[in-house]
Design a protein around this motif. Structure first.
Motif, PDB file in Angstrom:
ATOM      1  N   MET A 165       3.304  34.319  -1.000  1.00  0.00           N
ATOM      2  CA  MET A 165       5.035  33.909  -1.234  1.00  0.00           C
ATOM      3  C   MET A 165       5.632  34.633  -2.176  1.00  0.00           C
ATOM      4  N   LEU A 166       6.929  34.900  -1.625  1.00  0.00           N
ATOM      5  CA  LEU A 166       7.552  35.932  -2.238  1.00  0.00           C
ATOM      6  C   LEU A 166       8.197  35.180  -3.563  1.00  0.00           C
ATOM      7  N   ALA A 167       8.373  36.015  -4.604  1.00  0.00           N
ATOM      8  CA  ALA A 167       8.751  35.640  -6.113  1.00  0.00           C
ATOM      9  C   ALA A 167       9.981  34.612  -5.925  1.00  0.00           C
ATOM     10  N   PRO A 168      10.587  33.543  -6.383  1.00  0.00           N
ATOM     11  CA  PRO A 168      11.756  32.922  -6.230  1.00  0.00           C
ATOM     12  C   PRO A 168      13.032  33.763  -6.192  1.00  0.00           C
ATOM     13  N   LYS A 182      13.918  48.014  -7.200  1.00  0.00           N
ATOM     14  CA  LYS A 182      15.014  47.491  -8.148  1.00  0.00           C
ATOM     15  C   LYS A 182      14.688  46.352  -8.959  1.00  0.00           C
ATOM     16  N   VAL A 183      14.137  45.231  -8.196  1.00  0.00           N
ATOM     17  CA  VAL A 183      14.038  44.322  -9.104  1.00  0.00           C
ATOM     18  C   VAL A 183      12.694  44.274 -10.109  1.00  0.00           C
ATOM     19  N   LEU A 190       8.743  36.874 -12.098  1.00  0.00           N
ATOM     20  CA  LEU A 190       8.642  37.014 -10.603  1.00  0.00           C
ATOM     21  C   LEU A 190       8.008  35.843  -9.698  1.00  0.00           C
ATOM     22  N   GLY A 191       7.071  35.181 -10.672  1.00  0.00           N
ATOM     23  CA  GLY A 191       6.448  34.139  -9.897  1.00  0.00           C
ATOM     24  C   GLY A 191       5.118  34.812  -8.917  1.00  0.00           C
ATOM     25  N   ILE A 192       4.679  35.973  -9.457  1.00  0.00           N
ATOM     26  CA  ILE A 192       3.565  36.652  -9.049  1.00  0.00           C
ATOM     27  C   ILE A 192       2.403  36.681 -10.098  1.00  0.00           C
ATOM     28  N   SER A 193       1.213  37.008  -9.374  1.00  0.00           N
ATOM     29  CA  SER A 193       0.022  37.218 -10.373  1.00  0.00           C
ATOM     30  C   SER A 193       0.367  39.000 -10.886  1.00  0.00           C
TER      31      SER A 193
END
Length: 86
Positions: A1-4, A48-49, A68-71
């Protein structure tokens, strides 16, 4: 899943694209990066993000991953994949 946040950027790019291809012109100006860079537009946006988030959190990768909502392992993998220090 992509970060929001990344998901929102990509969603907007898809909505503004006039064909089957998303390129730099479909990304927010804050994400625009030199088109001479060897990465494709999606990688440029991700780069860039990541840079902005690393700057915002003063290099604290745990906080970047959370933001970023990732591990953390995904963050390190993405950094290495973009040629950035992990």
């Amino acid at each position: 899943m992509l970060a929001p946040k990344l998901h929102a950027v990509l969603h907007n790019a898809v909505q503004t694209a006039d064909g089957d291809t998303i390129d730099v012109r479909h990304l927010p100006a804050s994400l625009a990066w030199s088109t001479s860079h060897p990465l494709g537009p999606l990688e440029q946006a991700e780069h860039k993000v990541l840079l902005l988030s690393l700057e915002r959190h003063q290099g604290n990768k745990s906080r970047v991953a959370e933001d970023l909502g990732i591990s953390r392992s995904t963050l390190y993998r993405r950094l290495r994949g973009l040629g950035m220090p992990g």
